[in-house]
Design a protein around this motif. Structure first.
Motif, mmCIF file in Angstrom:
data_model
loop_
_atom_site.group_PDB
_atom_site.id
_atom_site.type_symbol
_atom_site.label_atom_id
_atom_site.label_comp_id
_atom_site.label_asym_id
_atom_site.label_seq_id
_atom_site.Cartn_x
_atom_site.Cartn_y
_atom_site.Cartn_z
ATOM 1 N N SER A 101 1.006 -1.120 -0.225
ATOM 2 C CA SER A 101 -0.354 0.132 0.061
ATOM 3 C C SER A 101 0.263 1.585 0.007
ATOM 4 O O SER A 101 0.556 2.461 -0.688
ATOM 5 N N LEU A 102 1.513 1.057 0.375
ATOM 6 C CA LEU A 102 3.042 2.275 0.843
ATOM 7 C C LEU A 102 3.515 2.929 -0.485
ATOM 8 O O LEU A 102 3.461 3.420 -1.080
ATOM 9 N N ALA A 103 4.163 1.341 -1.401
ATOM 10 C CA ALA A 103 4.829 1.481 -2.690
ATOM 11 C C ALA A 103 3.790 2.273 -3.404
ATOM 12 O O ALA A 103 3.927 3.143 -4.824
ATOM 13 N N ASN A 104 2.260 1.742 -3.439
ATOM 14 C CA ASN A 104 0.851 2.581 -4.443
ATOM 15 C C ASN A 104 1.450 3.785 -4.028
ATOM 16 O O ASN A 104 0.173 4.745 -5.015
ATOM 17 N N SER A 105 1.288 4.008 -2.526
ATOM 18 C CA SER A 105 0.748 5.719 -2.670
ATOM 19 C C SER A 105 1.805 6.353 -2.277
ATOM 20 O O SER A 105 2.343 7.807 -2.835
#
Lengths: 605, 348
Positions: free
Chosen positions: A496-500
């Motif tokens: 999820s961090l990567a996608n943000s």
């Protein structure tokens, strides 16, 4: 390379980290530089493909110039290239693509990977370096004769005024009708128009950028301490602090409750079966994946165990002891081949294969588990998440609905009574419907003590599907507060961090997952993806190769991976890394079932 | 900035754009580039010439069954968004016959979603027919539907550019173009960078007659022939009579002997055409409005929906090869193509 030992293997990765560290610190300066340049389309952290610096723009112009009309295709070299493509089919496509792009644009698409390290090392003369690279290309462009395009650009010019929407369209239509006679005339300077469009867009983007600059993010960038810990053994506390969590539970749950209160509906007469029927429609909104493909007999040592040894128990032990996931998978396969109705073996097989970055195999196994035991909540949750990964969002929502109806039947019954029909078919309203159920479930245990981590996870997944990554991150952090040593959760937080576009924090989370479970191939895959996003291509390749090496098992010949259920995700991403590094020689070696030895010369894994 | 470029403005290209919108992609990020746009006619632009309706012409592999089902069950929403049936998409009863009984998978799949579905009693089947069903189909007035679909997409903010590409890389219009969808149908055979030699035409010829008295479909699938009667909605009473499935025939010509053969077969299959014709009961009383031929964009191996990386961070998604079922399976194909295109990098 087996990771049964644990701690001592850190050195292998230690190297990668050290290199990685250097790169990230250097890359930061690069990002900061880039962030200050005016010609940026979107400032989204490290996704370099969004940087439209002056050099890119030059190349774009060159590219467009070379593509003028039909006459360029009389050139002999072009025909030769086209013939080459015709003769060489699938596997060579990548090579030809580069060739094709190069053929159609005199100067190559900017190769970002190669210059990064040297440039970054020079620090402040950075600008000069870029300027030097820029100069020669400039002259090259000036020397060319920008040939005139068809009348299309005039349409595009009209189209690119961001303020006009409908009027723009009618302009297009009108110009289309006029454009045939204009086709032969050469009135428009393609080059010029494109530059103007780019400038206009970048100005608009700049304004948006200024308006939404996040002071916290800027502060974070400025403090180098926030970068990954040099020591591989980052403790839970450090990583956790780094990820900036406050007292999550109270604030967050009450926020969820507020959200939930806003979504209350009126009551309707009950009609449960309609709901179920409609939802089941969405589970089948994807092609059937097919039956699980077992590995060949000769490749599975667990098939020949004496009767009193239970391959299922062995599989569990293997997972406990940190053996390769591929080994554990074979054990579970053996258990199933002894007993096709072994629900838990199917479940474990599904879980193992998804963690092993073999999603399709995982899905087949989980679906089989659910065939035998439709209410198996672990299978439902894991399957829903696999569907999201594959992009079968509607199927994921339906599966999450099934999950919550097994764990919180009273909530689902009530909701079905209130709103019997699912008339909306679009994914947003489906998502909303299921999210409401999860919010209600979350509200049932508002205090941290009895928070249901799975509800938080499901909620996180629902937000993830809607690209609401901040909420996703909050949910996964909440789940982590209950199960802090769950590597799967850490990986999900990382994703999820990567996608943000918080790639660095993502990397932290992935390393945490790998610290807990070094055999976690999926975390390595994600790490590879994030490394590509921050332009550390070599490290990316190392992580991916490391993951691939974990697909090799003892006793299977040639050091090659097992025949079935190969991970296209790993190999495709490896190709991405090699393309970014502009290493066609390496690209050519990447095939399903390839031997990894040739790569060991250059890469540590 | 144009992030997504769709090459080809046939039904597949339009369905693909629509699927991008359904996934929440901003219309401003979508551009369609095509040699032919709705309203144009060319032998290289199949879509306007299609029958078209939802039929059981398709194969029974799992993917195709999915594409069919997904399209059939989701067309009503599209129809609604285009303003209802007058957009050129309406529903009539279809009677379908097979000379050879279709596979169990096909039958089960159809039975699971076709509306007003019934199996025709053995004794009521025409001579030589092994299996027959009736159901509520979807009928397209193809030229009209294409125009209205394009209009809808344009009003949303999607840009259409009329341009012939000679190489697929030309579709990467700007540096922010991330993904190109290759929806070129029959054009995939010749398009540089694609050059799919598996693509071949399946030529059909149809006779369009004026038939206010027929408001349904009748289709019959034989070993090496296809005879069909398709009502064209909102067309001032046009009825499509067909047809042929001629592999590797590239010609746009139409032939008198084929016209006569079509009239003979269709009136034999469905005598009502002549019996209830207000203008008279002989073949010569049929008012022929038009005879036209089209090239179905077929492909050995079936449709090709694949994603590949062509350059650093630039992707190409193929979506073509739908032969004679682009309208009825295309919404599902577009769903799959978009799913591949928007697949997230990171795995939860």
């Amino acid at each position: 390379m087996s990771f049964v030992g644990g701690g001592a293997d850190c050195s292998v990765n230690g190297n990668a980290i050290a290199q990685f560290n250097k790169h990230t610190q250097q890359d930061r300066s690069l990002q900061r530089q880039a962030a200050n340049q005016p010609a940026i389309l979107q400032s989204q952290g490290f996704k370099q493909e969004n940087l439209m610096n002056a050099r890119d723009r030059q190349n774009l112009d060159n590219f467009m110039n070379a593509n003028n009309g039909q006459n360029s295709f009389q050139f002999q070299p072009m025909r030769h290239e086209l013939n080459m493509i015709h003769n060489h089919q699938q596997p060579q496509h990548q090579h030809n693509w580069s060739a094709e792009f190069k053929t159609h644009s005199p100067s190559p698409i900017p190769q970002v990977a190669a210059p990064i390290a040297p440039i970054a090392k020079t620090g402040s003369p950075l600008n000069a370096q870029w300027a030097n690279e820029f100069q020669p290309m400039d002259q090259a462009v000036a020397r060319q004769n920008p040939q005139q395009m068809n009348a299309m650009p005039s349409m595009m010019m009209g189209a690119y005024r961001p303020m006009m929407s409908m009027p723009m369209m009618t302009n297009n239509v009108a110009q289309q009708q006029q454009q045939t006679p204009q086709n032969q005339e050469v009135q428009v300077d393609w080059d010029d128009h494109f530059k103007q469009m780019e400038e206009l867009d970048s100005k608009v983007e700049e304004k948006i950028e200024e308006a939404t600059a996040d002071p916290e993010e800027i502060a974070r960038e400025a403090s180098p301490d926030f970068v990954i810990d040099d020591k591989y053994q980052a403790t839970f506390q450090e990583v956790w602090d780094g990820l900036n969590s406050e007292a999550i539970e109270a604030d967050f749950i009450s926020q969820q409750y507020e959200d939930f209160k806003n979504t209350q509906k009126e009551t309707f007469p009950p009609d449960m079966s309609q709901w179920e029927k409609d939802f089941s429609r969405y589970v089948s909104t994807r092609a059937h994946f097919g039956d699980y493909q077992f590995e060949d007999r000769q490749n599975n040592q667990f098939l020949d165990l004496p009767a009193e040894n239970d391959p299922y128990e062995i599989g569990l032990q293997l997972m406990e002891n940190g053996a390769k996931l591929s080994e554990a998978a074979l054990a579970f396969e053996a258990a199933i081949q002894r007993d096709e109705g072994h629900i838990n073996a199917w479940l474990k097989l599904g879980e193992v294969q998804t963690q092993n970055e073999k999603e399709i195999a995982g899905i087949s196994a989980l679906e089989k588990c659910l065939e035998l035991n439709p209410e198996n909540s672990e299978a439902l949750m894991t399957l829903a998440i696999s569907y999201i990964n594959e992009g079968y969002d509607n199927a994921a929502f339906a599966t999450l609905e099934r999950w919550i109806s097994t764990k919180y039947p009273q909530i689902v019954d009530k909701a079905r009574a209130q709103n019997p029909e699912i008339t909306d078919e679009d994914r947003f309203s489906l998502n909303k419907r299921v999210t409401e159920l999860f919010l209600k479930a979350a509200q049932l245990s508002p205090s941290a003590a009895n928070m249901d981590a799975d509800v938080q996870m499901g909620l996180g997944v629902l937000f993830y599907a809607n690209e609401e990554f901040d909420k996703t991150i909050d949910c996964f952090k909440a789940a982590l507060s209950i199960r802090p040593d769950d590597p799967v959760l850490w990986n999900r937080l990382g994703a999820s961090l990567a996608n943000s576009n918080r790639s660095e924090e993502a990397v932290d989370a992935y390393f945490k997952a790998l610290q807990l479970k070094p055999t976690f191939v999926r975390a390595r895959y994600n790490l590879g993806v994030s490394c590509i996003n921050i332009r550390c291509y070599k490290e990316a390749a190392e992580h991916l190769l490391s993951g691939l090496s974990m697909h090799q098992v003892e006793g299977v010949e040639n050091d090659s991976t097992l025949n079935h259920n190969q991970s296209t995700a790993l190999t495709e991403t490896l190709k991405r890394a090699f393309i970014a590094m502009d290493r066609r020689d390496l690209l050519e070696l990447v095939k399903p079932g390839m031997d990894l030895t040739p790569f060991r010369k250059e890469f540590n894994f | 900035m144009t992030k997504y470029v769709i090459v080809g403005s046939g039904i597949i290209g339009l369905y693909t754009a629509y699927n991008l919108l359904l996934r929440g992609v901003s219309p401003r990020e979508i551009t369609i580039v095509a040699e032919h746009l709705p309203g144009d006619e060319s032998i290289n632009y199949t879509s306007p010439y299609a029958g078209g309706n939802f039929s059981c012409i398709t194969d029974d592999d799992p993917k195709t069954l999915f594409y069919d089902k997904h399209t059939y069950t989701n067309l009503s929403r599209l129809q609604k968004e285009l303003g209802g049936a007058p957009c050129g998409l309406d529903r009539y009863i279809s009677t379908e016959y097979w000379d050879t009984k279709p596979s169990k998978e096909k039958i089960e799949s159809l039975a699971s979603y076709l509306q007003e579905y019934e199996i025709i009693d053995q004794m009521n089947l025409p001579m030589g027919v092994a299996y027959g069903i009736k159901f509520r189909s979807w009928n397209f007035n193809c030229p009209k539907f294409l125009l209205n679909f394009q209009k809808y997409l344009q009003e949303k903010g999607i840009r259409f550019i009329k341009r012939k590409l000679t190489h697929i890389t030309q579709a990467y219009l700007t540096s922010s173009t991330k993904t190109v969808f290759n929806c070129t149908g029959i054009g995939a055979h010749k398009l540089g960078g694609v050059n799919d030699t598996n693509v071949y035409p399946t030529r059909g010829q149809v006779v369009v007659i004026k038939a206010p008295h027929i408001v349904e479909n009748v289709m019959r699938w034989g070993e090496d022939y296809a005879t069909y009667i398709i009502k064209r909605p909102y067309s001032k009473d046009q009825l499509i009579l067909g047809g042929y499935m001629q592999k590797d025939n590239w010609t746009a010509d139409t032939y008198k002997h084929e016209t006569e053969d079509i009239l003979k077969r269709t009136t034999e299959l469905f005598p009502k055409i002549l019996a209830d014709n207000p203008y008279g009961n002989d073949l010569k009383d049929l008012e022929i409005l038009r005879v036209v031929s089209g090239l179905r964009p077929s492909r050995y191996g079936g449709v090709r929906i694949e994603k590949s990386l062509v350059e650093h961070n630039k992707y190409l998604v193929h979506n073509y090869g739908a032969s004679g079922y682009g309208y009825q399976a295309g919404l599902g194909m577009g769903y799959e193509a978009v799913r591949l295109a928007l697949a997230r990098d990171n795995n939860l």
